[in-house]
Design a protein around this motif. Structure first.
Motif, PDB file in Angstrom:
ATOM      1  N   LEU A 123       0.817  -1.205   0.000  1.00 40.82           N
ATOM      2  CA  LEU A 123       0.000   0.000   0.000  1.00 40.82           C
ATOM      3  C   LEU A 123       0.856   1.263   0.000  1.00 40.82           C
ATOM      4  N   LEU A 124       1.963   1.246   0.738  1.00 40.66           N
ATOM      5  CA  LEU A 124       2.852   2.408   0.742  1.00 40.66           C
ATOM      6  C   LEU A 124       3.443   2.637  -0.646  1.00 40.66           C
ATOM      7  N   SER A 125       3.800   1.552  -1.314  1.00 38.06           N
ATOM      8  CA  SER A 125       4.314   1.669  -2.669  1.00 38.06           C
ATOM      9  C   SER A 125       3.241   2.218  -3.613  1.00 38.06           C
ATOM     10  N   ALA A 126       2.019   1.722  -3.467  1.00 33.43           N
ATOM     11  CA  ALA A 126       0.922   2.200  -4.323  1.00 33.43           C
ATOM     12  C   ALA A 126       0.640   3.677  -4.070  1.00 33.43           C
ATOM     13  N   ALA A 127       0.661   4.102  -2.797  1.00 32.53           N
ATOM     14  CA  ALA A 127       0.384   5.503  -2.466  1.00 32.53           C
ATOM     15  C   ALA A 127       1.467   6.413  -3.041  1.00 32.53           C
ATOM     16  N   ALA A 128       2.755   6.021  -2.862  1.00 29.30           N
ATOM     17  CA  ALA A 128       3.842   6.824  -3.421  1.00 29.30           C
ATOM     18  C   ALA A 128       3.748   6.867  -4.937  1.00 29.30           C
ATOM     19  N   GLY A 129       3.342   5.740  -5.541  1.00 29.90           N
ATOM     20  CA  GLY A 129       3.196   5.695  -6.994  1.00 29.90           C
ATOM     21  C   GLY A 129       2.088   6.628  -7.478  1.00 29.90           C
ATOM     22  N   GLN A 130       1.004   6.718  -6.738  1.00 33.32           N
ATOM     23  CA  GLN A 130      -0.072   7.621  -7.132  1.00 33.32           C
ATOM     24  C   GLN A 130       0.388   9.076  -7.087  1.00 33.32           C
ATOM     25  N   ALA A 171      -3.733   7.799  -1.367  1.00 29.34           N
ATOM     26  CA  ALA A 171      -2.580   8.223  -0.570  1.00 29.34           C
ATOM     27  C   ALA A 171      -3.008   8.726   0.800  1.00 29.34           C
ATOM     28  N   SER A 172      -4.109   9.460   0.849  1.00 29.94           N
ATOM     29  CA  SER A 172      -4.598   9.980   2.128  1.00 29.94           C
ATOM     30  C   SER A 172      -4.997   8.844   3.063  1.00 29.94           C
ATOM     31  N   ARG A 173      -5.687   7.843   2.529  1.00 28.25           N
ATOM     32  CA  ARG A 173      -6.149   6.740   3.382  1.00 28.25           C
ATOM     33  C   ARG A 173      -5.001   5.818   3.813  1.00 28.25           C
ATOM     34  N   VAL A 174      -4.055   5.622   2.932  1.00 26.29           N
ATOM     35  CA  VAL A 174      -2.899   4.803   3.304  1.00 26.29           C
ATOM     36  C   VAL A 174      -2.117   5.490   4.415  1.00 26.29           C
ATOM     37  N   ALA A 175      -1.923   6.800   4.293  1.00 26.62           N
ATOM     38  CA  ALA A 175      -1.205   7.538   5.338  1.00 26.62           C
ATOM     39  C   ALA A 175      -1.938   7.435   6.673  1.00 26.62           C
ATOM     40  N   MET A 176      -3.254   7.637   6.668  1.00 24.76           N
ATOM     41  CA  MET A 176      -4.019   7.566   7.919  1.00 24.76           C
ATOM     42  C   MET A 176      -4.003   6.155   8.498  1.00 24.76           C
ATOM     43  N   ALA A 177      -4.049   5.148   7.639  1.00 25.14           N
ATOM     44  CA  ALA A 177      -4.010   3.766   8.126  1.00 25.14           C
ATOM     45  C   ALA A 177      -2.699   3.456   8.836  1.00 25.14           C
ATOM     46  N   HIS A 178      -1.636   4.196   8.481  1.00 35.09           N
ATOM     47  CA  HIS A 178      -0.336   4.017   9.142  1.00 35.09           C
ATOM     48  C   HIS A 178      -0.107   5.077  10.220  1.00 35.09           C
ATOM     49  N   ALA A 179      -1.213   5.706  10.688  1.00 32.93           N
ATOM     50  CA  ALA A 179      -1.159   6.755  11.726  1.00 32.93           C
ATOM     51  C   ALA A 179      -0.395   7.980  11.250  1.00 32.93           C
ATOM     52  N   GLY A 180      -0.325   8.178   9.941  1.00 29.21           N
ATOM     53  CA  GLY A 180       0.361   9.340   9.389  1.00 29.21           C
ATOM     54  C   GLY A 180      -0.609  10.297   8.735  1.00 29.21           C
ATOM     55  N   ARG A 181      -0.121  11.110   7.818  1.00 26.64           N
ATOM     56  CA  ARG A 181      -0.965  12.098   7.150  1.00 26.64           C
ATOM     57  C   ARG A 181      -0.384  12.419   5.782  1.00 26.64           C
ATOM     58  N   LEU A 182      -1.261  12.926   4.907  1.00 25.38           N
ATOM     59  CA  LEU A 182      -0.883  13.388   3.584  1.00 25.38           C
ATOM     60  C   LEU A 182      -0.911  14.913   3.595  1.00 25.38           C
TER      61      LEU A 182
END
Length: 414
Positions: free
Chosen positions: A301-308, A379-390
């Motif tokens: 998912l992190l790879s997909a988010a960075a790719g987007q 990207a926003s949802r992947v970041a939040m799922a990892h307790a991070g942010r976009l």
């Protein structure tokens, strides 16, 4: 339950005469007939009594008195008096001339009784005067209550009118929102349909050619195969992105793998998007980073988010520009995956819709910003799922910086 009509309080008679025997006579005679009676021997005392005792409803006064006459007393008592404290004045006179009668009428007195007094006649006049005073006071009470009810009804009408106005405004807002939602839905269906059909065109077209009987050169077959593969990858990426968003929305847990150097993961992302960048005349760069920076979590998912984010940056960049992909340490610990472009900047309205799947600032099929609008949402949802942010922010020199900020993983339990 209906309340009883208002009742006026019991009223008192005030006898005013400078001759005390007459006052005593009238007090005794009227008291014997059941009236409540008080006495005064001059006009000033009478006015003080009336001022102090609102139950006095009838004043029975001699016309001729030293100091102030009964006519002047009547004028003073009745001037400006409210109906709630209605007062009737009956004058006693030994000379009922036309002038006296006219003056009594002008003073708005109730009646004029001729001396020598006949007690039965006085009692009858006083009874009528008391009845008049009671009726006037009771009517004033009713009028006051009606006025209160009218004001309450007016206040309620105003309140209901305000509620109706507010409801009408809310209804108009709801209708406007419904119309906007309908327009957005139509635009959304058009974008999804366009973006899903587009990669199917080369897949179906070139596969149909390959399935035909015509003998094709090997190089042409390879080109067709490459185009079919690219279309299939684009369609698969669209479907996977939508499914990942739905899964994250429904609380699907992450699938963490072994920690990996951030530089290695971003290298794979850049390699995957290199053909698209070359096709648009955009150069991708990744500065040498800290090899000790490790990514933890769901690496797919992190790879997909960075790719987007990288895909968006490529689309936003003019020909000949550079897009930078980097992993940076955060001051408070953790890692930021950063993508920088030097395009025209954020499209108007994009920040307001950040994280909304399939929505873009421009929803038309002729928009300059291609794609289905899944990149920032994923990207926003992947970041939040990892307790991070976009984070998205414009660059001073032009362009946009997108960052996925991920906190440091918790220390392993000892």
């Amino acid at each position: 339950m209906t309340s009883a009509p208002p009742q006026a309080p019991a009223l008192t008679i005030l006898v005013v005469d400078d001759e005390r025997p007459i006052v005593d006579l009238l007090l005794r005679a009227l008291t014997q007939r059941g009236f409540q009676v008080q006495g005064a021997d001059n006009a000033e005392a009478a006015k003080a009594r009336v001022e102090a005792d609102p139950s006095i409803g009838v004043v029975l006064s001699d016309v001729r008195m030293p100091g102030q006459t009964g006519l002047a007393l009547a004028e003073d008592l009745l001037r400006g008096r409210s109906e709630a404290e209605a007062l009737e004045v009956v004058l006693l006179t030994g000379g009922a001339t036309a002038d006296v009668a006219l003056s009594a009428l002008r003073a708005r007195t109730f009646d004029l009784v001729q001396k020598p007094l006949r007690l039965n006649e006085v009692a009858m006049v006083v009874e009528r005067a008391l009845a008049s005073s009671r009726q006037r006071r009771a009517r004033a009470i009713r009028d006051a209550e009606v006025e209160v009810h009218i004001r309450a009804a007016e206040a309620e009408r105003a309140r209901l009118f305000e509620r109706l106005t507010a409801s009408s405004a809310r209804l108009e807002d709801a209708n406007s929102a419904l119309a906007a939602s309908q327009r957005m839905r139509n635009d959304l269906l058009a974008v999804i349909s366009h973006e899903m059909r587009t990669p199917l065109i080369p897949i179906l077209g070139f596969s149909e050619i390959l399935a035909g009987d015509a003998a094709l050169p090997a190089a042409e077959v390879r080109d067709y195969g490459r185009l079919i593969h690219a279309g299939a990858e684009r369609l698969l990426s669209l479907i996977e992105g939508a499914l990942d968003i739905v899964a994250l929305e429904h609380g699907r847990g992450l699938s963490p793998g072994l920690p990996e150097p951030a530089e290695r993961l971003l290298g794979r992302v850049m390699a995957r998007h290199q053909p698209a960048a070359e096709a648009r005349g955009v150069r991708l760069v990744m500065p040498v980073g800290d090899p000790a920076l490790m990514l933890s979590g769901d690496l797919r998912l992190l790879s997909a988010a960075a790719g987007q984010l990288l895909d968006n940056a490529i689309k936003a960049s003019p020909v000949g520009e550079v897009v930078e992909l980097a992993a940076l340490p955060l001051p408070q610990g953790g890692i930021a995956l950063r993508v920088r472009d030097h395009g025209a900047g954020l499209p108007p309205g994009l920040l307001d819709q950040l994280g909304t799947p399939f929505l873009q600032a421009d929803m038309s099929l002729t928009r300059a910003w291609p794609g289905a609008g899944l990149g920032l949402a994923l990207a926003s949802r992947v970041a939040m799922a990892h307790a991070g942010r976009l984070l998205l922010q414009p660059l001073a020199e032009g362009g946009t910086e997108a960052r996925i900020e991920l906190p440091a993983p918790p220390p392993a339990a000892g």
